[in-house]
Write a protein that holds these residues in place. Structure first.
Motif, PDB file in Angstrom:
ATOM      1  N   GLN A  32      24.786 -40.520  14.906  1.00 64.51           N
ATOM      2  CA  GLN A  32      23.115 -40.594  15.590  1.00 64.51           C
ATOM      3  C   GLN A  32      22.501 -41.468  14.351  1.00 64.51           C
ATOM      4  O   GLN A  32      21.384 -41.578  15.574  1.00 64.51           O
ATOM      5  CB  GLN A  32      23.124 -39.243  14.924  1.00 64.51           C
ATOM      6  CG  GLN A  32      23.345 -37.588  16.161  1.00 64.51           C
ATOM      7  CD  GLN A  32      23.425 -36.268  15.278  1.00 64.51           C
ATOM      8  OE1 GLN A  32      22.967 -36.908  14.078  1.00 64.51           O
ATOM      9  NE2 GLN A  32      23.380 -35.261  15.942  1.00 64.51           N
ATOM     10  N   ILE A  33      22.416 -41.216  13.554  1.00 64.83           N
ATOM     11  CA  ILE A  33      21.584 -42.561  12.913  1.00 64.83           C
ATOM     12  C   ILE A  33      22.170 -44.121  13.894  1.00 64.83           C
ATOM     13  O   ILE A  33      20.700 -45.121  12.922  1.00 64.83           O
ATOM     14  CB  ILE A  33      21.980 -42.832  11.162  1.00 64.83           C
ATOM     15  CG1 ILE A  33      22.345 -41.489  10.480  1.00 64.83           C
ATOM     16  CG2 ILE A  33      22.106 -44.063  10.303  1.00 64.83           C
ATOM     17  CD1 ILE A  33      22.040 -41.206   9.357  1.00 64.83           C
ATOM     18  N   PHE A  35      23.035 -44.895  16.289  1.00 66.06           N
ATOM     19  CA  PHE A  35      22.734 -44.734  17.795  1.00 66.06           C
ATOM     20  C   PHE A  35      20.278 -45.423  17.922  1.00 66.06           C
ATOM     21  O   PHE A  35      20.304 -45.917  18.268  1.00 66.06           O
ATOM     22  CB  PHE A  35      22.659 -43.511  18.635  1.00 66.06           C
ATOM     23  CG  PHE A  35      21.767 -43.638  19.481  1.00 66.06           C
ATOM     24  CD1 PHE A  35      22.725 -44.767  21.029  1.00 66.06           C
ATOM     25  CD2 PHE A  35      20.931 -42.155  20.317  1.00 66.06           C
ATOM     26  CE1 PHE A  35      21.755 -44.288  22.335  1.00 66.06           C
ATOM     27  CE2 PHE A  35      20.556 -42.512  21.562  1.00 66.06           C
ATOM     28  CZ  PHE A  35      20.797 -43.472  22.630  1.00 66.06           C
ATOM     29  N   VAL A  36      20.159 -44.195  16.587  1.00 69.56           N
ATOM     30  CA  VAL A  36      18.635 -44.593  16.174  1.00 69.56           C
ATOM     31  C   VAL A  36      18.273 -45.357  16.094  1.00 69.56           C
ATOM     32  O   VAL A  36      17.494 -46.665  16.792  1.00 69.56           O
ATOM     33  CB  VAL A  36      18.195 -43.332  15.239  1.00 69.56           C
ATOM     34  CG1 VAL A  36      16.673 -42.955  14.834  1.00 69.56           C
ATOM     35  CG2 VAL A  36      18.327 -41.790  16.103  1.00 69.56           C
ATOM     36  N   LEU A  39      18.347 -48.134  18.979  1.00 62.33           N
ATOM     37  CA  LEU A  39      17.097 -47.654  19.674  1.00 62.33           C
ATOM     38  C   LEU A  39      15.900 -48.600  19.407  1.00 62.33           C
ATOM     39  O   LEU A  39      15.273 -48.781  20.188  1.00 62.33           O
ATOM     40  CB  LEU A  39      17.093 -46.028  20.201  1.00 62.33           C
ATOM     41  CG  LEU A  39      17.790 -45.276  21.198  1.00 62.33           C
ATOM     42  CD1 LEU A  39      17.686 -43.904  21.412  1.00 62.33           C
ATOM     43  CD2 LEU A  39      17.248 -46.465  22.356  1.00 62.33           C
ATOM     44  N   VAL A  40      15.904 -47.817  17.893  1.00 58.56           N
ATOM     45  CA  VAL A  40      14.312 -49.037  17.467  1.00 58.56           C
ATOM     46  C   VAL A  40      14.077 -50.118  17.695  1.00 58.56           C
ATOM     47  O   VAL A  40      13.610 -50.643  17.803  1.00 58.56           O
ATOM     48  CB  VAL A  40      14.221 -48.323  15.602  1.00 58.56           C
ATOM     49  CG1 VAL A  40      13.436 -48.949  15.173  1.00 58.56           C
ATOM     50  CG2 VAL A  40      14.349 -46.901  15.950  1.00 58.56           C
TER      51      VAL A  40
END
Length: 55
Positions: A32-33, A35-36, A39-40
């Motif tokens: 999750q980290i 992936f975020v 995206l950023v």
């Protein structure tokens, strides 16, 4: 980076299937980290390219 997020996701799914809850939770959190973060960075790069007019 997206590749690593997918790898950790797969590890989390496999560990969850075999009943390793701690490993699955840790791998899911890392996925999750990453992936975020992906995206950023993608959005930041997109905005910079649009502002510079190199698109």
């Amino acid at each position: 980076m997206l590749y690593w997020a997918l790898i950790f996701f797969v590890v989390a799914v496999i560990a969850g299937l075999f009943g390793f809850g701690g490993i699955a939770a840790a791998s899911s959190g890392v996925a999750q980290i990453l992936f975020v973060l992906f995206l950023v960075l993608f959005l930041a790069t997109l905005v910079i390219r649009l502002v510079r007019g190199t698109w």
